[in-house]
Design an enzyme around this catalytic site. Structure first.
Site, PDB file in Angstrom:
ATOM      1  N   ARG A   1       0.864  -1.297  -0.020  1.00 31.50           N
ATOM      2  CA  ARG A   1       0.126   0.078  -0.028  1.00 31.50           C
ATOM      3  C   ARG A   1       0.975   1.225  -0.072  1.00 31.50           C
ATOM      4  O   ARG A   1       1.452   1.610   1.158  1.00 31.50           O
ATOM      5  CB  ARG A   1      -0.742  -0.344   1.288  1.00 31.50           C
TER       6      ARG A   1
ATOM      7  N   HIS B   1      -3.823   4.232   4.486  1.00 29.84           N
ATOM      8  CA  HIS B   1      -4.805   3.297   4.601  1.00 29.84           C
ATOM      9  C   HIS B   1      -6.215   4.078   4.148  1.00 29.84           C
ATOM     10  O   HIS B   1      -6.835   3.323   3.063  1.00 29.84           O
ATOM     11  CB  HIS B   1      -4.977   2.864   6.238  1.00 29.84           C
TER      12      HIS B   1
ATOM     13  N   TYR C   1       4.063   5.851  11.336  1.00 33.56           N
ATOM     14  CA  TYR C   1       4.491   4.362  11.603  1.00 33.56           C
ATOM     15  C   TYR C   1       5.367   3.702  10.728  1.00 33.56           C
ATOM     16  O   TYR C   1       5.792   2.311  10.789  1.00 33.56           O
ATOM     17  CB  TYR C   1       3.317   3.440  11.948  1.00 33.56           C
TER      18      TYR C   1
END
Lengths: 399, 326
Positions: A294, A298, A307
């Protein structure tokens, strides 16, 4: 008293065992082999694992080879446009698919028209391939509908499901129905049906997903589980979901399984085509783990810089599925500069059209609140709809 | 009139058989419903008669049962799911409330989800934890579901067929303490509509209402009250969602007093809902506040205490006295 250490822990860095009583999170386990047909440089170099899938590429003519590229480029451009629309306040949310185009376009084209697709909520390319107007996804994420389309009118592409993993059971029940109807194992690949269900690495931890695989194996359903392992369930790395390669889990359920390079559109196509053929032929359910990434967030509400490492992103950006496939088409002399430019233009036109139509979207009738809550007449809903109409009419009279 | 005498378990069995006969898209799914015939034997003989493709023993996972029934509905099937016991329904809560209940609306009319979820529920059977609960309020709170509960073999026979024929999801709460008493079943009479409340016993002084096993407790209370010169009207709710307020309001207009009885805890319960609505719609008819007689707001206790926990005729009559004394 020593200061507590609140330094964030990053993926791939050694953890201090004295602080992490639950055990360290290892790096993504990667000892399982992925089927790969196109090398990262775009060369046709099938690895040994790919051998049994190569005959399925015979179905792919030159037009379809180019279509793969066109679809990947168009969906990436549309995806970016929808992201911009969200940033400009036109959408409540967008769910980017950037980076996962090869996994989706390859598998989406492998399904036959009679098959049924159960997406999660990021499979925009698959929907487009099945005939979905991307504006219908935008309508949902703009807050105009919780559904947006009629599955039977868009190639049996079912509605998005936002609760993680719930759709895997729906696909499995549907596939049970295919079998009960005698529509699998008919000996006719043109008529036999299968179900194809998409989910992500996070969903593999959900009970429903595991129950779906148990049911599928138990009833030998004609279906394929297509796991897009994009490495991140929002902020949680796949290593927190599983310490074993996810493809290996399938064997425990008794499912045929294949791991594929999800950034290789030809491999994604061939593996899915074979798995669906097996399912349609009555050979039971299959499981595919497509390794992809990805690239984006998200959703538009997410901030992946909190993160994940820039190095990791750079690693995957260098393995971009579209660039890789463009090199492949160039090396096979299947497309020239003019053609690539024409695809870019088509993508821009489609994005512009999507924007124009998004801005032209109207409001939604309040009837949507009440209509279709039940299929049959329901006194409470009927009375509340009437009450609201009278209440709103009351304001009109006061003016 | 063709009538027979059956237990509720037999009536349900025969109603399910009729539905399986009438429509080959009807399927039964659940744990141990095949060879065993269900832990309460409600599906006894059906797998042998209709085959394992129509009466399916499933893997042991409630979410899987409901989730796959949803997929089957998308394929045109009408599944009847058996949840083995009330307290085992919660693993299916997400598929029932987030999926099944909302899918008709999410599809904006392009799909229907005619699924029946059978839930043996309630106490009085001396069973272990998780086997005596009354979870209906959780589902009554969820738009998109219909809830019913029969109290007699005759209603069980007809209501299960009506629930299966409904194009909406129906949760069918079976009072398991009433599975074995026998009652007359009219095999020919046209059934009353599914979502209707029934006057089980006429009366004039106060109205008592309940559903499932509570109806027999209310009838018992009415017998006792009659010996004391008090005439109770007993209503069998039958439909928990939607609630059929017509007969309730008509009865309250007549008696001026209403007692709602249920095995479930009283807080945020069906009884609360009925009390609030009757207060709104029949305020001037009421001679006393609507009273609730419920299980306590505690977990269902170990079986040796269930007779203390569950409302019995005395607790109902105590409430009747308070309403009459008001």
């Amino acid at each position: 008293m020593p200061e507590p250490d609140f330094a964030p822990q990053r993926l791939g860095r050694a953890h201090d065992d004295t602080k992490d009583r639950m055990g360290t999170v290892p790096e993504t386990p990667d000892d399982a082999v992925s089927v790969q047909i196109i090398s990262p440089e775009g060369r046709y170099e099938p690895n040994a694992a790919a051998e049994e899938f190569l005959p399925y590429l015979e179905r792919v003519d030159e037009d379809l080879l180019r279509r793969f590229y066109r679809d990947m480029v168009v969906i990436r451009r549309a995806d970016a446009e929808a992201g911009h629309l969200q940033r400009q306040g036109q959408l409540a949310l967008w769910v980017p698919s950037h980076g996962q185009e090869a996994a989706q376009v390859g598998s989406g084209h492998a399904a036959r028209p009679q098959d049924s697709i159960f997406p999660a909520y990021r499979e925009h390319a698959v929907g487009m391939i099945r005939g979905l107007d991307l504006l219908d996804i935008i309508r949902m994420l703009r807050g105009l509908t919780h559904g947006g389309w009629v599955p039977e009118e868009v190639g049996n592409f079912h509605l998005y499901t936002l609760v993680i993993g719930s759709q895997t059971l729906h696909a499995t029940g549907y596939a049970m129905g295919i079998a009960l109807d005698g529509k699998s194992g008919t000996g006719s690949p043109e008529e036999a049906e299968a179900a194809l269900v998409y989910f992500g690495d996070g969903a593999t931890s959900q009970g429903d997903t595991n129950e779906a695989m148990i049911w599928a194996a138990s009833y030998q359903t004609p279906q394929v589980f297509f796991l897009q392992n994009n490495h991140w369930a929002i902020s949680v790395p796949v290593s927190r979901q599983s310490r074993t390669p996810l493809v290996d889990r399938a064997a425990g359920f008794g499912l045929r399984s294949t791991r594929v390079d999800g950034n290789d559109v030809l491999a994604s196509y061939a593996v899915t085509a074979k798995q669906l053929d097996d399912a349609r032929a009555g050979r039971g359910p299959g499981f595919i783990e497509a390794i992809t990434y990805r690239i984006g967030a998200h959703t538009t509400s997410d901030d992946p810089t909190r993160y994940r490492e820039a190095e990791e992103l750079a690693y995957w950006e260098a393995r971009d599925p579209i660039l890789r496939y463009r090199h492949h088409l160039e090396q096979r002399d299947l497309a020239d500069g003019d053609w690539f430019r024409s695809v870019d233009q088509e993508a821009m036109d489609l994005a512009a059209d999507l924007r124009r139509r998004t801005l032209a979207l109207g409001t939604v009738d309040v009837g949507l609140i009440f209509d279709n809550v039940y299929a049959e007449d329901h006194p409470v809903v009927r009375e509340q709809k009437q009450w609201l109409a009278a209440y709103e009419a009351g304001f009109g009279e006061a003016r | 009139m063709t009538a027979t005498t059956w237990t509720m378990a037999k009536a349900l069995n025969q109603g399910l058989a009729k539905a399986l006969e009438d429509d080959d898209r009807v399927l039964l799914m659940g744990e141990d419903i095949g060879a065993l015939g269900g832990v309460f034997r409600v599906t006894e003989g059906l797998a042998a008669r209709f085959g394992e493709n129509r009466v399916m023993d499933t893997p042991l996972a409630e979410s899987g049962i409901v989730g796959t029934a949803i997929g089957l509905a998308m394929r045109g099937y009408r599944s009847v799911c058996e949840i083995q016991f009330d307290g085992f329904i919660y693993p299916a809560f997400d598929q029932i409330t987030s999926q099944l209940a909302k899918l008709t609306a999410r599809h904006e009319g392009s799909a229907r989800f005619p699924i029946v979820i059978r839930v043996p529920y309630g106490g009085h059977i001396g069973a272990v934890e998780h086997h005596q609960e009354s979870p209906e309020a959780y589902f009554a709170h969820t738009p998109g579901l219909r809830l019913v509960s029969p109290s007699t073999p005759n209603d069980a026979y007809w209501m299960i067929q009506q629930a299966i024929a409904s194009d909406d999801p129906v949760m069918f709460f079976e009072p398991k303490s009433r599975y074995w008493p026998k009652g007359q079943v009219d095999l020919e009479a046209p059934a009353t509509p599914l979502h209707t409340t029934r006057v089980a016993r006429g009366g004039t002084d106060a109205t008592v209402i309940g559903h499932g096993a509570m109806v027999s407790v209310l009838l018992q209370a009415a017998e006792v009250a009659a010996t004391e010169g008090t005439s109770l009207e007993v209503l069998d709710l039958r439909s928990l969602s939607p609630i059929d307020y017509g007969p309730i309001l008509r009865s309250v207009e007549k008696t001026g007093r209403l007692i709602v009885a249920q095995e479930a805890p009283g807080f945020a319960s069906l009884g609360s809902e009925i009390a609030a609505t009757v207060a709104e719609r029949a305020f001037y008819a009421l001679q006393a506040p609507v009273l609730r007689v419920s299980g306590f707001d505690t977990p269902f206790p170990p079986a040796k205490l269930e007779s203390v926990y569950l409302p019995d005729a005395d607790r109902v009559l105590d409430a009747v006295d308070r309403a009459l004394d008001y």
